[in-house]
Design an enzyme around this catalytic site. Structure first.
Site, PDB file in Angstrom:
ATOM      1  N   ASP A 197       0.844  -1.091  -0.044  1.00 18.51           N
ATOM      2  CA  ASP A 197      -0.037  -0.133   0.057  1.00 18.51           C
ATOM      3  C   ASP A 197       0.802   1.282   0.062  1.00 18.51           C
ATOM      4  OD1 ASP A 197      -3.303   0.548   0.739  1.00 18.51           O
ATOM      5  OD2 ASP A 197      -1.663   2.169   1.231  1.00 18.51           O
ATOM      6  N   ILE A 198       0.455   2.374  -0.908  1.00 15.66           N
ATOM      7  CA  ILE A 198       1.416   3.405  -1.221  1.00 15.66           C
ATOM      8  C   ILE A 198       1.188   4.351   0.299  1.00 15.66           C
ATOM      9  CG2 ILE A 198      -0.329   4.890  -1.766  1.00 15.66           C
ATOM     10  CD1 ILE A 198       1.593   5.581  -4.215  1.00 15.66           C
ATOM     11  N   ASN A 236     -13.025  -3.268   2.310  1.00 14.00           N
ATOM     12  CA  ASN A 236     -13.968  -1.814   2.287  1.00 14.00           C
ATOM     13  C   ASN A 236     -14.803  -1.890   1.034  1.00 14.00           C
ATOM     14  OD1 ASN A 236     -12.857  -0.850   4.766  1.00 14.00           O
ATOM     15  ND2 ASN A 236     -11.522   0.279   3.237  1.00 14.00           N
ATOM     16  N   GLU A 256     -12.178   3.739  -1.315  1.00 11.98           N
ATOM     17  CA  GLU A 256     -11.939   4.593  -2.293  1.00 11.98           C
ATOM     18  C   GLU A 256     -11.553   4.197  -3.705  1.00 11.98           C
ATOM     19  OE1 GLU A 256      -8.401   6.058  -0.527  1.00 11.98           O
ATOM     20  OE2 GLU A 256      -9.506   6.568   1.608  1.00 11.98           O
ATOM     21  N   VAL A 257     -10.894   2.764  -3.943  1.00 14.04           N
ATOM     22  CA  VAL A 257     -10.497   2.487  -5.380  1.00 14.04           C
ATOM     23  C   VAL A 257     -11.747   1.307  -5.549  1.00 14.04           C
ATOM     24  CG1 VAL A 257      -8.801   1.256  -6.638  1.00 14.04           C
ATOM     25  CG2 VAL A 257      -8.109   2.986  -4.706  1.00 14.04           C
ATOM     26  N   HIS A 308     -10.523  -5.503  -3.492  1.00 16.86           N
ATOM     27  CA  HIS A 308      -9.163  -5.449  -2.874  1.00 16.86           C
ATOM     28  C   HIS A 308      -9.282  -5.892  -1.440  1.00 16.86           C
ATOM     29  CE1 HIS A 308      -9.848  -1.256  -2.515  1.00 16.86           C
ATOM     30  NE2 HIS A 308      -9.361  -1.239  -1.331  1.00 16.86           N
ATOM     31  N   HIS A 334      -7.114  -5.878   2.164  1.00 15.06           N
ATOM     32  CA  HIS A 334      -5.741  -5.168   3.084  1.00 15.06           C
ATOM     33  C   HIS A 334      -5.393  -6.265   3.816  1.00 15.06           C
ATOM     34  CE1 HIS A 334      -6.938  -0.673   2.248  1.00 15.06           C
ATOM     35  NE2 HIS A 334      -8.169  -1.458   1.852  1.00 15.06           N
TER      36      HIS A 334
HETATM   37  P1  AMP Z   1      -9.793   1.112   0.179  1.00 18.32           P
HETATM   38  O1  AMP Z   1     -10.151   2.638   0.973  1.00 18.32           O
HETATM   39  O2  AMP Z   1     -10.206   0.227   0.791  1.00 18.32           O
HETATM   40  O3  AMP Z   1     -10.313   1.586  -1.121  1.00 18.32           O
HETATM   41  O4  AMP Z   1      -8.386   1.240  -0.030  1.00 18.32           O
HETATM   42  C1  AMP Z   1      -7.607   2.000  -0.997  1.00 18.32           C
HETATM   43  C2  AMP Z   1      -6.079   1.677  -0.672  1.00 18.32           C
HETATM   44  O5  AMP Z   1      -5.541   1.907  -1.746  1.00 18.32           O
HETATM   45  C3  AMP Z   1      -5.603   2.715   0.446  1.00 18.32           C
HETATM   46  O6  AMP Z   1      -5.153   2.288   1.490  1.00 18.32           O
HETATM   47  C4  AMP Z   1      -4.352   3.531  -0.450  1.00 18.32           C
HETATM   48  O7  AMP Z   1      -3.589   4.046   0.272  1.00 18.32           O
HETATM   49  C5  AMP Z   1      -4.123   2.675  -1.550  1.00 18.32           C
HETATM   50  N1  AMP Z   1      -3.654   2.963  -2.674  1.00 18.32           N
HETATM   51  C6  AMP Z   1      -4.025   4.098  -3.569  1.00 18.32           C
HETATM   52  N2  AMP Z   1      -3.242   3.988  -4.441  1.00 18.32           N
HETATM   53  C7  AMP Z   1      -2.253   3.306  -4.700  1.00 18.32           C
HETATM   54  C8  AMP Z   1      -1.294   3.010  -5.523  1.00 18.32           C
HETATM   55  N3  AMP Z   1      -0.941   3.583  -6.674  1.00 18.32           N
HETATM   56  N4  AMP Z   1      -0.373   2.068  -5.144  1.00 18.32           N
HETATM   57  C9  AMP Z   1      -0.621   1.441  -3.910  1.00 18.32           C
HETATM   58  N5  AMP Z   1      -1.740   1.617  -3.033  1.00 18.32           N
HETATM   59  C10 AMP Z   1      -2.413   2.498  -3.087  1.00 18.32           C
END
Ligand code: AMP
Length: 114
Positions: free
Chosen positions: A32-33, A90, A98-99, A103, A105
């Protein structure tokens, strides 16, 4: 509706780099970034799916099984099987996603405060 412009779809397609932990034809695990613990790895299936429910509903049982077996393999590789870890996913607005690509974690390496 799946949006192929999301950041994880771009990572799968090799358009954006990531710190790979494990990859094969069906799955990708990467750091994770913005880590929330000493170890914070994200795991994604390469099939385009929005969230957990979408993944389960559209995937063959063998793909679902493979994803979770690989998750456990990565947990072992990270050396956190014995010390413990937290895994979660999530979904949607109420889940704080968010994405919009499914996925999980994986957090560990220290006492996880969440
Ligand atoms: P979520 O809120 O479950 O959708 O989490 C999205 C996660 O993706 C967050 O923990 C971010 O820090 C992570 N994230 C977003 N962009 C990147 C990226 N380019 N590389 C790695 N992790 C990312």
């Amino acid at each position: 509706m799946y949006n192929e412009n999301n950041i994880f779809a771009k990572i799968i397609k090799g358009q954006i780099p990531c710190e790979k932990v494990y990859e094969d034809k069906n799955v990708l695990f990467f750091n994770d970034i913005n880590p929330m613990a000493k170890i914070h790895v994200l795991g994604i299936p390469k099939i385009f799916c929005v969230d957990f429910s979408d993944f389960i509903l559209k995937s063959e049982d063998s793909i679902v099984s493979d994803f979770f077996k690989k998750t456990e393999m990565v947990i072992d590789t990270l050396g956190i099987r014995e010390t413990g870890y937290k895994i979660f996913s999530n979904s949607g607005v109420n889940g704080g996603q968010e994405v919009p690509h499914f996925h999980i974690h994986i957090l560990g390496g220290e006492k996880v405060k969440l």
